[in-house]
Enzyme design. Structure first.
Site: not given
Ligand SMILES: *Cc1c(COP(=O)(O)O)cnc(C)c1O
Length: 399
Positions: A66, A119, A191, A216
């Site tokens: 973990r 998001y 982010d 992504k």
């Molecule tokens: C998809 C996304 C998230 C969340 O990420 P997950 O991997 O789906 O948990 C956070 N911020 C942005 C800008 C995103 O596109």
């Protein structure tokens, strides 16, 4: 620790070279070109004293899955290097990265100032769930730095933004916001999912912490879920040994870490291609008579076009648009495309098209959508790696 013992110091190497090599030396692993996938939940100690020393932080070495894994550690070194941070933590999803971050660093009574457009599930966490634990979020328009100054209070511990924002592509001035946040003693979190460190490096512009949905572009192939946080070693140690170890348990699997390392080998190629195709499609769409508005930072019509050109190496692969026929026309477009795939998520080889108000951002109710400034008719496209001509024909033909 670079592990590139026989090669030049990492900082003298270009981004693509570091994205392929940093943090892994085949000679330490029987010459294996690719990092081994360590499928283990736990680690053997040489002696009872050695185990105790590792737990006390007095000896190096892995303890339990973990909190660490050798394959994951390679990914973490590489992500830290690419973002220009001291250390990184990889997690099981982007949301796992955000909860590890906020649950570790903030306490009941603290406040976050966040940009008004986030998001959907980040918004859900901030607006609907953090208040249950006594953490309150003020949403302001961070494209206007003066708005931040007005919103800061004695309890503000964190300033949070995406840029460009998901889904409507507003661009926030990272250096300007970092300056105001620092003077207020608040941590500034960006982010960086939409850009990846190849297109934008918030830490170099003064941000304290970068988060990612590695699901992504970093993974890049739509075959895994993962997240990451990059920050100082002090913060990352706290997130690892409190956030993931004791609060959310959102540890990434070794196999997913391996897949992200594989994805990173082509990150620069993919981002250049995503950006070049999206830029051309954005112009095509803007010129089409059925289109009311295209939101893409590479267009001269984008309100923060000049800032985006300063802040980002290229304009990325995400486009949002509104059609003159509103939502009905947008739904018809989504139903007519043949190459673009109707799906949420982004950053994959496949072009993906979706409707934020009823899909990724359905966590905003209609009032919240109006207050936070995005419309029902907005359509979001994640431009993939297919041939530009085919995508052009697909989208314009469907319009
Ligand atoms: C998809 C996304 C998230 C969340 O990420 P997950 O991997 O789906 O948990 C956070 N911020 C942005 C800008 C995103 O596109």
């Amino acid at each position: 620790m670079s592990h590139l013992t026989s090669r030049p110091a990492p900082n003298s190497l270009g981004f693509a070279t570091r994205a392929i090599h940093h943090g892994y030396d085949p000679q330490l692993h029987l010459g294996s070109l690719n990092p081994p996938v360590f499928l283990t939940s736990t680690y053997a100690f040489d002696s009872a004293a050695e185990g105790a020393a590792r737990f006390a932080g007095e000896a190096d070495g892995f303890i339990y899955g973990r909190v660490g894994n050798p394959t994951v550690a390679i990914l973490e070194r590489r992500l830290a290097e690419l973002e220009g941070g001291e250390a990184a933590l990889a997690t099981s999803s982007g949301v796992g990265a955000l909860t590890a971050l906020i649950w570790t660093l903030l306490n009941s009574g603290d406040e976050i100032v966040a940009d008004q457009m986030l998001y959907g599930c980040t918004f859900g966490l901030f607006e609907h769930h953090l208040p249950r634990f006594g953490i309150h979020v003020r949403f302001v328009d961070l494209t206007d730095p003066a708005g931040l100054t007005a919103a800061l209070g004695a309890k503000t511990r964190m300033v949070f933004t995406e840029t460009p924002s998901n889904p409507n592509m507003r661009v926030v001035d990272i250096a300007a916001i970092a300056d105001i946040a620092r003077r207020a003693g608040a941590l500034f979190v960006v982010d960086n999912t939409y850009c990846t460190p190849y297109l934008q490096r918030p830490l170099e512009l003064g941000a304290d912490i970068v988060t990612h949905s590695a699901t992504k572009y970093l993974g890049g192939h739509g075959d895994l879920l993962a997240g990451a946080v990059i920050a100082s070693k002090e913060i990352i140690d706290r997130l690892r040994f409190t956030g993931v170890k004791e609060l959310n348990g959102a540890c990434i699997s070794a196999f997913d870490a391996f897949l992200i390392l594989r994805g990173l080998k082509t990150l620069t190629l993919r981002m250049d291609r995503h950006s070049a195709t999206a830029e051309k499609l954005a112009h095509d769409l803007e010129a089409h008579p059925a289109v009311a508005r295209v939101y893409y930072p590479g267009l001269a019509s984008h309100p923060q076009h000049a800032l985006a050109q300063r802040q980002m190496r290229a304009m990325g692969g995400m486009i949002a648009l509104e059609l003159k026929g509103g939502l009905a026309a947008g739904r018809a477009l989504m139903d007519k495309v043949r190459i673009a795939t109707r799906a949420v998520s982004l950053g994959d080889a496949e072009t993906l098209i979706q409707h934020p108000a009823s899909m990724t951002h359905a966590t905003y109710d209609p009032d919240e959508r109006a207050r936070h400034g995005f419309t029902d008719g907005l359509i979001r496209i994640s431009v993939g790696l297919e041939d530009y001509e085919d995508l052009r024909e697909d989208l314009l033909g469907a319009l």
